[in-house]
Design an enzyme around this catalytic site. Structure first.
Site, PDB file in Angstrom:
ATOM      1  N   GLU A  60       0.829  -1.206   0.000  1.00 28.48           N
ATOM      2  CA  GLU A  60       0.000   0.000   0.000  1.00 28.48           C
ATOM      3  C   GLU A  60       0.865   1.258   0.000  1.00 28.48           C
ATOM      4  OE1 GLU A  60      -4.117  -1.560   2.076  1.00 28.48           O
ATOM      5  OE2 GLU A  60      -2.662  -0.534   3.338  1.00 28.48           O
ATOM      6  N   GLU A  86      -6.682  -7.313  -1.083  1.00 27.79           N
ATOM      7  CA  GLU A  86      -7.168  -7.292   0.299  1.00 27.79           C
ATOM      8  C   GLU A  86      -8.610  -6.814   0.337  1.00 27.79           C
ATOM      9  OE1 GLU A  86      -4.988  -4.986   3.125  1.00 27.79           O
ATOM     10  OE2 GLU A  86      -3.014  -5.629   2.381  1.00 27.79           O
TER      11      GLU A  86
END
Length: 687
Positions: free
Chosen positions: A158, A315
């Site tokens: 991320e 995710e």
């Protein structure tokens, strides 16, 4: 490798849909590992992401590497047929590194240096951080580049979630270098930034800084360029890791994007071409009015980055997250609906954070596939159920989503739109985007999310919400599309400035004035609670403008106040096509009606769908897969013929979708050019 040339289903190891999770074995004993792999097999898991935050585990002190535990877990997973999405381990710095080199810690705009202890405590411009991180990547890629368990490389994690913008002196120097490459001369930079305003003109490169905290308003172009630089800087870091990985491995390389309502710091249109597989993380945000619709938008945007090809959901959550003010648990069946909504919109893999719920750390109350309650829990039963559904939906893999409409979306425009000193602080870019998308979603119109200037020739309708910043070439591309027979709908505060935040003079909406056949002399933002009436029986809000028709016709007009008789919604014939303009914020039902009318005029047949029933079609050659996702509390019936795959039944004429359930019907009829639905597919309630 190149984008879209690596099928996501190959990551499963057997050509099936990917079903996986983040796995953090370093948090658990070896005895737990054995239980984990057995339960993973039971659930149908075929890909796990490991070593995401493994730096301190692998390198306990500078140059002191230990890979024994990672060797063991990789071998164990491979032994049980579970593939690995191997992280490079560089997402967060070990304590020894920030102790030795505190200068790598990021600095805020007001000069405050962050302390270690969270995650991503590093400046993306720091050569010291990069030296140490790339040394670790070299070690990891050399050791595991040919390991049979590794199916995907996961760079960092991320990127930019917490450290996208750093204002330290190292970043300032890197920013100046980026600006030199962009503008070449100080005169060009001064012209682009409009530095004659407020005596801001620069006479030396050393005078140029990031937009640190000031005592008044910022230079908007300076801020915009700093966002561009920061996105490029993180992309450069990704590329440095990827280059090392590709030297030692033929396994595809990617990182997880964050296309979501609260992250806006990366321009993923520029990032996507550098990925071998497009992957996204997404979590329902209950701070939003319609989190399920935002999920659909994020999925469509991810598919847009993948250029229509299948992508990977890296995710999402089985239930509650841990980072919202109120972490709402998912209701029974909601996790399966959310997951299959991503699948419907192009994902060929569904992964969760995480496998086993942590018992320590800040994410210990984040849901997981295996919750604190263990296998005797509703969440675990739904996890196993979803694994079985994905097994039955294997044939959907590789198919693509059918869409006849496009929605133009820009991270650059988002950065520029939501700034100070604008006509109204009540309007926001993403609000316009989400409002338009919601209206399309509720009308049952599937859209592709595209970048400004994209080729629109495959679409019947292009929707352009709030594109405040647009390049001349991108505006011309939309005008040419309409002139050639296309249809477009543009919303207010679009086309106002160029790529340097310079206002186009001669009247608003600037770049789109001729296309739309209108001219606005002045913006007239509305005060809170001011809702002037419109002649369609509804009311306007937030925004109005002194709009003059210059070829366009008024479709909706104001009926009260000093704007009485002024057009609020217009339609203009431009060449062989038609362009609509929304000069105010319409009520949701009126916005949906206007977009439906524009879609109908473009040749898109809009079926009447019951509220809460999401319908999306994926196609593969001569087969279509109709996803029917029932978000309501009532069952719905849909007229269609084919084979239902979730529960495995033949559908002769009507499929029943129970409340809160999902049905996927395979038809032998290819997607019809009517909003992607196969011929004969319709909602019974609409008869």
């Amino acid at each position: 490798m190149n984008l879209n040339k690596y099928p996501v289903t190959e990551l499963s190891g057997n050509g099936k849909l990917v079903y996986g999770c983040d796995y953090n074995p370093e948090q658990w004993s070896r005895e737990v590992w054995q239980e984990d792999v057995q339960l993973m097999k039971q659930a149908g898991v075929n890909l796990v992401a490991i070593n995401i935050f493994g730096w301190a585990e692998l390198e306990s002190s500078p140059g002191n590497y230990s890979f024994e535990r990672l060797d063991e877990i990789l071998d164990l997973l491979h032994e049980h047929g579970i593939g690995v999405n191997l992280g490079t381990g560089t997402s967060s710095t070990p304590a020894w590194l920030t102790t030795l080199h505190p200068e790598i810690l990021p600095q805020s705009a007001d000069g405050v240096r962050a302390w270690p202890g969270g995650r991503q405590a590093w400046c993306s411009s720091s050569p010291v951080y990069r030296e140490h991180a790339l040394r670790l990547v070299e070690q990891v890629s050399r050791r595991y580049g040919a390991h049979p368990a590794v199916r995907l490389w996961h760079v960092s994690n991320e990127l930019g979630c917490h450290n996208a913008l750093c204002y330290c002196d190292v970043s300032a120097s890197a920013f100046r270098g980026w600006l030199r490459n962009r503008y070449e001369t100080l005169d060009a930079l001064n012209a682009a930034w409009g530095t004659t305003f407020w005596s801001q003109r620069y006479s030396g490169w050393d005078q140029v800084l990031p937009p640190r905290t000031t005592i008044s308003a910022y230079n908007p172009t300076q801020v915009l360029d700093f966002h561009r630089f920061s996105s490029d800087e993180l992309l450069g870091y990704y590329s440095a890791e990827a280059e090392i990985l590709r030297q030692h491995s033929t396994v595809p390389v990617t990182t997880n994007f964050m296309i979501t309502a609260h992250i806006r710091t990366q321009d993923y249109w520029s990032w996507a071409p550098h990925m071998d597989v497009i992957a996204n993380d997404h979590y329902l945000d209950h701070r939003l009015e319609a989190p399920t619709i935002e999920l659909a938008f994020a999925a469509d945007a991810t598919r847009g980055l993948a250029q229509g090809s299948p992508w990977l959901l890296m995710e999402h959550s089985t239930s509650a997250v841990n980072w919202q003010p109120r972490n709402i648990a998912k209701a029974p069946g909601e996790m399966i609906r959310n997951s299959l909504a991503h699948l419907a919109r192009g994902a060929d893999g569904l992964c969760f954070f995480q496998w086993r719920a942590s018992v320590q750390g800040s994410e210990k109350f984040h849901s997981a596939m295996l919750p604190h309650a263990g296998t005797d829990s509703r969440v675990w039963k739904e996890v196993v159920e979803l694994g079985g559904i994905l097994e039955r939906l294997t044939e959907v893999g590789g198919s693509t989503v059918t869409a006849e409409a496009a929605l133009v979306f820009s991270w650059e425009a988002w950065w520029a739109y939501d700034r100070e000193s604008h006509p109204s602080s009540d309007i926001a870019y993403l609000d316009q985007v989400h409002a338009a998308y919601k209206a399309l979603w509720e009308a049952g119109i599937t859209v592709d999310i595209v970048a400004p200037g994209a080729d629109l020739s495959a679409y019947k309708l292009a929707v352009v919400p709030g594109l405040y910043l647009v390049r001349d070439s991108d505006a011309a591309a939309l005008a040419d599309y309409v002139a050639g027979g296309g249809h477009a709908l543009v919303t207010f505060f679009s086309g106002i400035v160029d790529e340097n935040e310079k206002v186009r003079t001669g009247g608003y909406p600037g770049a789109y004035r001729e296309l739309l056949g209108i001219r606005t002399e002045e913006f007239l933002p509305l005060a809170p609670g001011d809702t002037p009436p419109l002649d369609n029986g509804t009311a306007a809000s937030l925004w109005s403008e002194a709009l003059r028709l210059e070829g366009a016709e008024a479709m909706v007009s104001f009926t009260g106040g000093h704007l009485a008789g002024t057009a609020a919604v217009t339609r203009n014939r431009h060449g062989a096509g038609t362009a609509w303009y929304l000069g105010t914020a319409l009520e949701p039902a009126a916005l949906r009606e206007t977009l439906t009318q524009a879609a109908a005029g473009a040749g898109i047949t809009v079926a009447s769908t019951p509220e809460g029933l999401e319908t999306v079609v994926r196609s593969n050659g001569d087969r279509s897969y109709v996803f029917l996702i029932n978000h309501s509390h009532e069952e719905h019936k849909h007229a269609i013929q084919g084979q239902e795959l979730v529960v495995g039944e033949e559908v002769a004429d009507v499929v029943v979708v129970p409340a809160g359930a999902v049905r996927v019907v395979r038809t032998s009829t290819p997607a019809h050019p009517t909003n992607g639905l196969p011929t004969g597919s319709k909602d019974v309630e609409s008869d």
